[in-house]
Write a protein that holds these residues in place. Sequence first.
Motif, PDB file in Angstrom:
ATOM      1  N   GLY A  76      10.055  32.907  -2.585  1.00 28.67           N
ATOM      2  CA  GLY A  76       9.411  32.245  -3.711  1.00 28.67           C
ATOM      3  C   GLY A  76       9.567  30.757  -3.674  1.00 28.67           C
ATOM      4  O   GLY A  76       8.946  30.039  -4.431  1.00 28.67           O
ATOM      5  N   GLY A  77      10.417  30.262  -2.809  1.00 25.92           N
ATOM      6  CA  GLY A  77      10.377  28.839  -2.503  1.00 25.92           C
ATOM      7  C   GLY A  77      11.154  27.938  -3.414  1.00 25.92           C
ATOM      8  O   GLY A  77      10.836  26.767  -3.540  1.00 25.92           O
ATOM      9  N   GLY A  78      12.184  28.420  -4.081  1.00 26.82           N
ATOM     10  CA  GLY A  78      12.941  27.559  -4.988  1.00 26.82           C
ATOM     11  C   GLY A  78      13.426  26.280  -4.339  1.00 26.82           C
ATOM     12  O   GLY A  78      12.888  25.207  -4.567  1.00 26.82           O
ATOM     13  N   PRO A  88      11.386  36.804  -7.405  1.00 26.81           N
ATOM     14  CA  PRO A  88       9.946  36.642  -7.672  1.00 26.81           C
ATOM     15  C   PRO A  88       9.352  37.900  -8.290  1.00 26.81           C
ATOM     16  O   PRO A  88       9.756  39.010  -7.941  1.00 26.81           O
TER      17      PRO A  88
END
Lengths: 340, 340
Positions: free
Chosen positions: B23-25, B276
């Motif tokens: 999810g790319g935090g 996510p």
Amino acid sequence: MSETTVRAGVPVLCVLGSPGVPGGGLPNRPNLERLSGRARVEYADGDSLAALLPVADVLLVWDFASDAVRRAWPGPGRRPEWVHTASAGVDRLLSCPELVDSKTVITNARGVFDQPIAEYVAGLVLALAKDFRGSWELQRQRRWQHRETMRLAGTHAIVVGSGPIGRAIGRTLMALGVEVELVGRTERSGDPEFGRIHASGVLGTLLPSADWVVCAAPLTESTAGMFDAAAFARMKPTARFVNVGRGAHVVQEDLVEALVSHRIAAAALDVFADEPLPSGSPLWDVPGLLVSPHMSGDTVGWRDDLARQFCDNFDRWAAGEPLFNVVDKQLGYVPDRSAP
Amino acid sequence: MSETTVRAGVPVLCVLGSPGVPGGGLPNRPNLERLSGRARVEYADGDSLAALLPVADVLLVWDFASDAVRRAWPGPGRRPEWVHTASAGVDRLLSCPELVDSKTVITNARGVFDQPIAEYVAGLVLALAKDFRGSWELQRQRRWQHRETMRLAGTHAIVVGSGPIGRAIGRTLMALGVEVELVGRTERSGDPEFGRIHASGVLGTLLPSADWVVCAAPLTESTAGMFDAAAFARMKPTARFVNVGRGAHVVQEDLVEALVSHRIAAAALDVFADEPLPSGSPLWDVPGLLVSPHMSGDTVGWRDDLARQFCDNFDRWAAGEPLFNVVDKQLGYVPDRSAP
């Protein structure tokens, strides 16, 4: 056709307002109950207007998207004393030279749309900064994709249009921490809210610094087509352009080219040269372009606000008092000194 | 594994931060150049953390979405003196009872996210008021359909959360003309910006008046699940709910039911019980529900801001000065008196 008790000698109020305007602008007749017994109200559409204008004392242009006035305006002789349009822009009325040259007074709906349009523009600016359309497109695809967004506070906006709508937009953006410069017809300094207001002639020198360029100007000969290839070429590649003025402020093919070539980052248009925008228009699916159907100022209750404003002015007219929101037909808008 | 010049006696800083968080935090490692030569930096992921914690003086929870601390926290003996999390919420850390009961000090990223989240919430509120998603859905269909929208000024918002994020949200909405009431853990009067701050115990009596209900509270035992069927039942059918707190503040099935049954008008969620959000979740296509991937606070540069804030606090720790943003482990957040 009369809707009120007719008395001998009451003035004739002609209302141009065909129900069922395409695109849904103002489908209902205005609430003119307050004028009951004080005016003979005659409803006209584009076809019947020409026959009614020579007997009308007052014309209320309720269907402000209609071109009928230009076509129906009578030659010299009996003409309405006063024309009120239920819109902020008066460009359609002023496209009729005989009306411009006549003694007929034009008033507009200045004031009704300021706060709604300012909210709408602030919403578009935030939606662009936070990429809401991207998020909702990903939502449709059931995809969780975190992105970094833009912080709005500290960015820089140029608002073209220094009338009440432009000022309300500027004020609202400033409340969100944006640095705002206002552009008007002529330069003025010492504005209590905005300091220096720039002349539109120097817009080109201001554009390179803008993160946001917002058009909320009246459409006049000098503002038509002002957002063209040359203007977009001066903007930053990260700049975003928002138009809530009139479609003809923008050279649409130049905007499309600026978006397709990533000359600017994105744009949001609420107004178009051709409204309703035809379903075959290429504008519907230009990458980075948000389209909405000329609704920025139209919050729930707007029709009542517009009717009330007209009735207030009618009271003045009937009493022989000066009207408010009188348009300067040479400038093409209501000058500041005439604010109600 | 050391990334800095190692000197005898320098403290060990363990950084929990696996690149490629789903999810790319926070995919990148923090910029800790300022600490060069002043700490031995050891990077850990969920698997290696348990081995590193007993030798670490300080733990930086860079991957704040990880549950690894709870699993890896060492038993009695050598433990980090200080844990800093690069997030505003500390609910994950406090789900580890041994950490709560230990003498280890916890600090958080209070302050970094206030203005970005406030802008995000204001954008969502305006997007809901002006029905931007409806416009862009119509745009996809090449349909021009004028609608009336809601005027934001004069509407009424309840913001749950009276910390710096809730306050920034309240301040921003007030700047847009919204009447705002703040809800905190306990009642306080005489707040210079908000007047009375209400206790969360009376939320039920406040909800019926709200056009907007915004959750920006810390997740604690007393706030978990506070937005349930009973809460939604007290809201107006025209109310809109926005959650930028934690997913567990909301009983998700109750929110879905409230939306499907038109008990409330719309909602926007940036946080979810399960992140996510799985692609199979029913939340993706609930009518009237806007989904975004936990990004409300993450404006360009946020990683640098988070790293800088940690380094500032590290300077204090190294100098033996009191840390800022110290979490009250019983309350579950940084009390006001500890603001930097």
